[in-house]
Design an enzyme around this catalytic site. Structure first.
Site, PDB file in Angstrom:
ATOM      1  N   ASN A  98       0.928  -1.057  -0.046  1.00 18.16           N
ATOM      2  CA  ASN A  98      -0.023   0.020  -0.348  1.00 18.16           C
ATOM      3  C   ASN A  98       0.737   1.299   0.308  1.00 18.16           C
ATOM      4  O   ASN A  98       1.259   1.356   1.229  1.00 18.16           O
ATOM      5  CB  ASN A  98      -1.114  -0.475   1.250  1.00 18.16           C
ATOM      6  CG  ASN A  98      -2.176   1.274   1.108  1.00 18.16           C
ATOM      7  OD1 ASN A  98      -1.774   2.173   0.360  1.00 18.16           O
ATOM      8  ND2 ASN A  98      -2.903   1.217   1.909  1.00 18.16           N
ATOM      9  N   ARG A 112      -2.822  -1.783  -3.670  1.00 19.76           N
ATOM     10  CA  ARG A 112      -3.356  -0.815  -3.664  1.00 19.76           C
ATOM     11  C   ARG A 112      -3.291  -0.078  -4.725  1.00 19.76           C
ATOM     12  O   ARG A 112      -2.192   0.719  -4.349  1.00 19.76           O
ATOM     13  CB  ARG A 112      -3.584  -0.485  -1.933  1.00 19.76           C
ATOM     14  CG  ARG A 112      -4.711   0.596  -1.590  1.00 19.76           C
ATOM     15  CD  ARG A 112      -4.106   2.062  -1.334  1.00 19.76           C
ATOM     16  NE  ARG A 112      -5.357   2.823  -0.628  1.00 19.76           N
ATOM     17  CZ  ARG A 112      -4.871   3.787  -0.294  1.00 19.76           C
ATOM     18  NH1 ARG A 112      -4.418   4.023  -0.204  1.00 19.76           N
ATOM     19  NH2 ARG A 112      -5.989   4.704   0.245  1.00 19.76           N
ATOM     20  N   HIS A 131     -11.311   4.863  -1.965  1.00 21.44           N
ATOM     21  CA  HIS A 131     -11.220   4.417  -0.291  1.00 21.44           C
ATOM     22  C   HIS A 131     -12.092   3.316  -0.088  1.00 21.44           C
ATOM     23  O   HIS A 131     -13.317   2.809   0.748  1.00 21.44           O
ATOM     24  CB  HIS A 131     -11.518   5.458   0.737  1.00 21.44           C
ATOM     25  CG  HIS A 131     -10.640   6.367   0.876  1.00 21.44           C
ATOM     26  ND1 HIS A 131     -11.002   7.846   1.434  1.00 21.44           N
ATOM     27  CD2 HIS A 131      -9.636   6.387   1.349  1.00 21.44           C
ATOM     28  CE1 HIS A 131     -10.117   8.376   1.205  1.00 21.44           C
ATOM     29  NE2 HIS A 131      -8.754   7.771   1.326  1.00 21.44           N
ATOM     30  N   GLY A 182      -9.330   9.613   8.166  1.00 18.98           N
ATOM     31  CA  GLY A 182      -8.172   9.416   8.058  1.00 18.98           C
ATOM     32  C   GLY A 182      -7.526  10.513   7.949  1.00 18.98           C
ATOM     33  O   GLY A 182      -8.329  12.018   7.919  1.00 18.98           O
ATOM     34  N   ARG A 209      -5.101  18.057   2.076  1.00 17.59           N
ATOM     35  CA  ARG A 209      -5.738  18.301   0.920  1.00 17.59           C
ATOM     36  C   ARG A 209      -7.223  19.764   1.640  1.00 17.59           C
ATOM     37  O   ARG A 209      -7.955  19.319   2.867  1.00 17.59           O
ATOM     38  CB  ARG A 209      -6.531  17.070   0.551  1.00 17.59           C
ATOM     39  CG  ARG A 209      -4.922  16.603  -0.353  1.00 17.59           C
ATOM     40  CD  ARG A 209      -5.616  15.117  -0.800  1.00 17.59           C
ATOM     41  NE  ARG A 209      -5.844  14.120   0.209  1.00 17.59           N
ATOM     42  CZ  ARG A 209      -6.054  12.797   0.208  1.00 17.59           C
ATOM     43  NH1 ARG A 209      -6.016  12.824  -0.223  1.00 17.59           N
ATOM     44  NH2 ARG A 209      -5.423  11.898   0.732  1.00 17.59           N
ATOM     45  N   ASP A 264      -1.941  16.046  11.808  1.00 16.34           N
ATOM     46  CA  ASP A 264      -2.402  15.472  12.742  1.00 16.34           C
ATOM     47  C   ASP A 264      -3.678  15.924  13.414  1.00 16.34           C
ATOM     48  O   ASP A 264      -3.137  16.663  14.016  1.00 16.34           O
ATOM     49  CB  ASP A 264      -0.821  14.267  13.698  1.00 16.34           C
ATOM     50  CG  ASP A 264      -1.701  13.267  14.004  1.00 16.34           C
ATOM     51  OD1 ASP A 264      -2.876  13.647  14.440  1.00 16.34           O
ATOM     52  OD2 ASP A 264      -0.620  12.150  13.718  1.00 16.34           O
ATOM     53  N   GLY A 283     -11.831   8.379  12.348  1.00 19.04           N
ATOM     54  CA  GLY A 283     -12.957   7.433  12.910  1.00 19.04           C
ATOM     55  C   GLY A 283     -13.080   6.634  13.505  1.00 19.04           C
ATOM     56  O   GLY A 283     -14.596   6.272  14.541  1.00 19.04           O
ATOM     57  N   GLU A 284     -12.326   5.375  13.991  1.00 16.70           N
ATOM     58  CA  GLU A 284     -12.252   4.538  14.747  1.00 16.70           C
ATOM     59  C   GLU A 284     -11.535   4.863  16.185  1.00 16.70           C
ATOM     60  O   GLU A 284     -12.178   4.400  16.783  1.00 16.70           O
ATOM     61  CB  GLU A 284     -11.362   3.688  14.563  1.00 16.70           C
ATOM     62  CG  GLU A 284     -11.872   2.829  12.869  1.00 16.70           C
ATOM     63  CD  GLU A 284      -9.977   2.312  12.193  1.00 16.70           C
ATOM     64  OE1 GLU A 284      -9.553   1.406  13.033  1.00 16.70           O
ATOM     65  OE2 GLU A 284     -10.027   1.913  11.471  1.00 16.70           O
ATOM     66  N   ASN A 285     -10.843   5.841  16.359  1.00 25.16           N
ATOM     67  CA  ASN A 285      -9.902   6.036  17.635  1.00 25.16           C
ATOM     68  C   ASN A 285     -10.105   7.158  17.737  1.00 25.16           C
ATOM     69  O   ASN A 285     -10.215   7.890  19.752  1.00 25.16           O
ATOM     70  CB  ASN A 285      -8.525   6.459  17.482  1.00 25.16           C
ATOM     71  CG  ASN A 285      -8.147   4.541  16.257  1.00 25.16           C
ATOM     72  OD1 ASN A 285      -8.711   4.152  16.628  1.00 25.16           O
ATOM     73  ND2 ASN A 285      -7.233   5.022  15.461  1.00 25.16           N
ATOM     74  N   GLU A 299      -8.343  -3.305   5.089  1.00 22.02           N
ATOM     75  CA  GLU A 299      -7.954  -2.598   3.648  1.00 22.02           C
ATOM     76  C   GLU A 299      -6.954  -3.961   3.408  1.00 22.02           C
ATOM     77  O   GLU A 299      -6.920  -4.546   2.039  1.00 22.02           O
ATOM     78  CB  GLU A 299      -7.196  -1.374   2.771  1.00 22.02           C
ATOM     79  CG  GLU A 299      -8.250  -0.345   3.311  1.00 22.02           C
ATOM     80  CD  GLU A 299      -7.775   0.894   3.249  1.00 22.02           C
ATOM     81  OE1 GLU A 299      -8.022   0.658   2.029  1.00 22.02           O
ATOM     82  OE2 GLU A 299      -6.465   1.340   4.091  1.00 22.02           O
TER      83      GLU A 299
END
Length: 407
Positions: free
Chosen positions: A7, A92, A181, A211, A242, A284, A334-336, A388
């Site tokens: 990836n 990927r 994605h 992310g 971005r 970040d 989203g997860e953390n 992924e």
């Protein structure tokens, strides 16, 4: 089958060595900040996955991969001693354009088409192509597969993927919404269906891959019907570096005022904007959230803008769906980030997406698929750990086995 998943990004390289028969990970690699003086690569082997770190300053993405291959055959912890033991390589690929609606094994014709897709994902595809060519040199007899982020979105209808431009730009240059994605959105949707205990084909889902890059997808009956990323991964949400969607006239306005080139403007939009550009601190979100908590006004503005744009995107896809059963949060933020989830859904409760504060804050829940909405929330909120690499490995395995069976 032993599959090496590659990836490659613009400044990152993530690899895993996966035994697909038992879905077992044997090696993980992460190289970050590639191109910077402080670039490092971590490599860890099963069963303990204790990472060894080394500097990769001055190396390109494909040179980091080349170094990883040397480590794989020289480290006493490695499960292999020869590259010939690798059964296949799964790559990927962010953008496959209209050439690819599914994963494919790579041959000369496929590689030529991949080259044509580089301008659709200028931060990612060139590095991925360079890694493919490296692997073809070092493992010339090992099959390689390309697994596309855009493939999942090929089910979008024309009303979603066409732009309101003269038709000839689509006819002549294939300018349309491709999304990205897709591998993550497909996986997150399937995992959410398992959490809900219902068939994916019966569900309406809004999947949020949040992310460093971010996109949101409307998944109706298991198919993508719309997504926020567009012709390139620059469109859509505000992201780490971005800009996401802005008034296109801003681009030409800045270029005229500052007398800058197309490449310079492209760099501003892709590398200097987003969370980094607004906060002035970092791309970040963890760093920016910490600064916001300390009272940094620009950091707080960056967080507020990010949350607002995610809320608007979720709301717009709620309107586009015939029904919405769940919103799915995945990827790093989203997860953390319980704080970001709380901020996002505090503004969506009136739509029936009601977060359970205690479930959302459960310590140690990271890495566990779970429902974090209240029990009677009309629309469930799911948190799914994206995987992924495992999906890429399994798709690569299936392609290689099908090809062998047809011979």
């Amino acid at each position: 089958m032993l599959v090496l998943v590659v990836n490659a990004g613009s400044s990152t390289l993530k690899c895993q060595l996966i035994q697909t028969d038992g879905k077992v990970r044997l090696m993980k690699c992460l190289a970050e900040r590639i191109g910077d003086a402080d670039a490092v690569m971590e490599v860890a082997f099963a069963p303990d996955f204790v990472a060894s770190e080394q500097s990769v300053a001055g190396l390109s993405v494909e040179e980091c991969l080349d170094l990883l291959l040397d480590i794989l055959i020289s480290s006493p912890e490695s499960p292999i001693s020869s590259l010939d033991e690798i059964g296949a390589i799964g790559n990927r690929i962010v953008a496959g354009g209209e050439y690819f609606s599914a994963s494919v094994l790579i041959d000369h014709d496929v590689l030529e088409k991949l080259k044509r897709c580089e301008e659709l994902a200028p931060l990612h595809n060139p590095s991925a192509d360079a890694c493919i060519e490296l692997m073809r040199r070092r493992l010339p007899h090992t099959p390689e597969a390309a697994v596309f982020d855009t493939a999942f979105h090929q089910t979008m209808p024309p009303k979603a993927y066409m732009y309101p431009l003269p038709k000839r730009y689509y006819t002549d240059y294939h300018i349309r919404r491709y999304g990205a994605h897709g591998t993550s959105h497909r996986y997150a949707a399937a995992q959410a269906a398992s959490l809900l205990g219902r068939p994916l084909k019966d569900l309406g889902l809004i999947t949020c891959h949040l992310g460093s890059g971010g996109s949101i997808t409307a998944v109706n009956h298991g198919e993508s019907i719309d997504t926020t990323m567009g012709f390139t991964p620059l469109e859509g949400l505000m992201m780490g570096t971005r800009s996401g969607s802005i008034d296109p006239a801003i681009v030409t306005y800045i270029m005229r005022r500052e007398h800058i080139s197309f490449d310079e403007m492209d760099a501003i939009l892709n590398k200097d904007s987003g969370i980094l550009g607004v906060s002035g601190l970092s791309s970040d979100m963890r760093t920016v959230l910490a600064a916001a908590d300390e009272g940094d006004a620009d950091a707080e503005l960056a967080v507020e803008m990010y949350v607002y744009k995610v809320q608007k995107a979720i709301g717009s896809f709620y309107a586009a769906m015939t029904r919405t059963d769940a919103v799915v949060m995945t990827a790093g933020i989203g997860e953390n980030s319980a704080e970001l989830r709380e901020r996002i859904f505090s503004g969506l409760a009136h739509m029936g997406m009601i977060l359970d504060q205690e479930k959302n804050q459960v310590v140690g829940a990271i890495g566990t698929n779970r429902i974090v909405s209240i029990d009677d929330s009309p629309i469930k909120i799911c948190v799914v750990t994206t995987d992924e690499e495992m999906r890429i490995a399994r798709e690569t395995d299936a392609l290689v086995e099908a090809d062998r069976a047809s011979c």
